[in-house]
Design an enzyme around this catalytic site. Sequence first.
Site, mmCIF file in Angstrom:
data_model
loop_
_atom_site.group_PDB
_atom_site.id
_atom_site.type_symbol
_atom_site.label_atom_id
_atom_site.label_comp_id
_atom_site.label_asym_id
_atom_site.label_seq_id
_atom_site.Cartn_x
_atom_site.Cartn_y
_atom_site.Cartn_z
ATOM 1 N N ASP A 1 -42.821 -32.272 15.506
ATOM 2 C CA ASP A 1 -41.961 -32.490 16.666
ATOM 3 C C ASP A 1 -42.740 -32.051 17.897
ATOM 4 O OD1 ASP A 1 -40.128 -33.049 14.720
ATOM 5 O OD2 ASP A 1 -38.756 -31.410 15.177
ATOM 6 N N ASP B 1 -28.101 -39.019 11.215
ATOM 7 C CA ASP B 1 -27.950 -37.558 11.184
ATOM 8 C C ASP B 1 -26.487 -37.266 10.902
ATOM 9 O OD1 ASP B 1 -30.627 -37.384 11.950
ATOM 10 O OD2 ASP B 1 -30.113 -37.466 14.065
#
EC number: 5.3.1.16
Length: 245
Positions: free
Chosen positions: A7, A129
Amino acid sequence: MIIPAIDLIDGQVVRLYQGDYAQQTTFNLSPLDQLKSYQQQGASLLHIVDLTGAKEPDRRQTALISELVNNLDTPIQVGGGIRTEAQLSELLEIGVSRVVIGSLAVKEPELVKSWFTKYGSDAICLALDVNINEQGEKIVAVSGWQSGGGKSLESLVEEFKSVGLKHALVTDISRDGTLKGANTELYYEIATLYPEIQWQASGGIATLDDVNAVKQSGATGIIIGKALLINQFTVEEAIACWPNA
């Protein structure tokens, strides 16, 4: 299949706890060196999340991603706040193999379905998600988990099957960045329901036992971020546990 992930915020390698920007750990690592190490250890797909772009679309880290793609041979999957076709096509043009689309698939399904038709189902991975409620319903969250979406995972999958959905990344939000182990029941359930989809598991991986458990669940790949950054195990060890198909 093992999919090592990093990330990025402002060019730095970071991890968030349960997607919370206020709970950020920064690693003193070069993104390119880190990904090169994963590549050398045998990774056949790499995953990058542009967290700056996810929060502020006009500050997307496209130049950095382009540099990473140009210096690596391994296919790269990139996500983080894709909101327009221009952003999608730009990533594909700089050599990204597959673009991850999350919130937009919930908010504007017709738009995203048109991209599947135009770019093909191999170019897009849906990121689902999920928050699992007390009734066991898998509710897909939107906007970097800061707000609920209200659509069930199954209803979204049914909708996108019509345009050939092939790749989907599923994260149990309650596990992400926690090192508490993956929600293997979730992956078993969806892989059984939709065996034709390549399911990528994400969230909570801490040990090689977790990797093995996800392998048994029917998922086709596993995204591993934090566990590799803090040296819980290596990419090489993970691949030995789950060889690339």
